[in-house]
Design a protein around this motif. Sequence first.
Motif, short mmCIF file in Angstrom:
data_model
loop_
_atom_site.label_atom_id
_atom_site.label_comp_id
_atom_site.label_asym_id
_atom_site.label_seq_id
_atom_site.Cartn_x
_atom_site.Cartn_y
_atom_site.Cartn_z
N GLU A 144 0.84 -1.20 0.00
CA GLU A 144 0.00 0.00 0.00
C GLU A 144 0.87 1.25 0.00
O GLU A 144 2.06 1.19 0.31
CB GLU A 144 -0.94 0.01 1.20
N ILE A 145 0.25 2.36 -0.38
CA ILE A 145 0.93 3.66 -0.34
C ILE A 145 0.15 4.57 0.60
O ILE A 145 -1.04 4.82 0.38
CB ILE A 145 1.00 4.29 -1.74
N LYS A 146 0.82 5.04 1.63
CA LYS A 146 0.18 5.96 2.57
C LYS A 146 0.48 7.39 2.13
O LYS A 146 1.64 7.79 2.01
CB LYS A 146 0.73 5.73 3.98
N LEU A 147 -0.56 8.16 1.87
CA LEU A 147 -0.40 9.55 1.48
C LEU A 147 -0.27 10.41 2.73
O LEU A 147 -1.13 10.38 3.61
CB LEU A 147 -1.59 10.01 0.64
N LEU A 148 0.80 11.18 2.81
CA LEU A 148 1.10 12.00 3.97
C LEU A 148 0.88 13.47 3.66
O LEU A 148 0.47 13.83 2.55
CB LEU A 148 2.54 11.74 4.43
#
Length: 244
Positions: free
Chosen positions: A208-212
């Motif tokens: 997954e890619i966590k958007l910060l």
Amino acid sequence: MLTAIVIDDELFAREELTELLQETNMVEVIAQASNAIEGLKQINTLKPEAVFVDIHMPQVSGVELLGMLDPDTMPHVIFVTAYDQYAIQAFEDNAFDYLLKPVDPKRLHKSIQRLVKTKQHQDAVYTQTQIEALTPKHLQQVPCMGHNRIMIIPLNDIESAFSDLSGVHVQTAHQTTTSQLTLKTLEEKTELLRCHRQYLINTKAIKEIKLLENGLAEVVTHSGHLVPVSRRYLKPLKEVLGII
């Protein structure tokens, strides 16, 4: 051991300097010359790593000799002279060092130590260049160093690669190892994708890619490792994954 040529129109000065250099056990004097023209011929023939040359010589001076050398292949030039007014010009003309006569053995030793360190750095760079030149155009596995062993890691097992002050490291699900290849080489010759100035990611390892905040992001791999994604590389990464 460094190889060197001594160039001086005074026989006594040549022999004295040659003796001092040999006493250091770090320099091998492979030739002597009594003038700049003879010295130039020896430099082109013998390819020494260092040249110790007097500045004040008849016909062609040491400074003029320096100007005759190819800057891309020239050895390190150390001027040895009784005239300190030439010091500024010596360094402007790419001389490595400047020694005054009579030569102080301690000062000479310091200059040679600098030469040795420079040579070691150049050898390391050359070795790295050789490694990269011998690397296949496309890598399916990456050689890494372990404890007294060399490990061959299949590309599919690699989740990410990153660089820090101690080198380039390859991260798999179970271990982190060190590679002699540069991050640039891994980027150009594998399917690893740049996601940060110091990180590459295997897109197949992304869970997954966590958007910060501030346009940053963080990849979570299937094994749970976290890989930073900078603003610059987030959009290209999303495009490769088919994310609009």
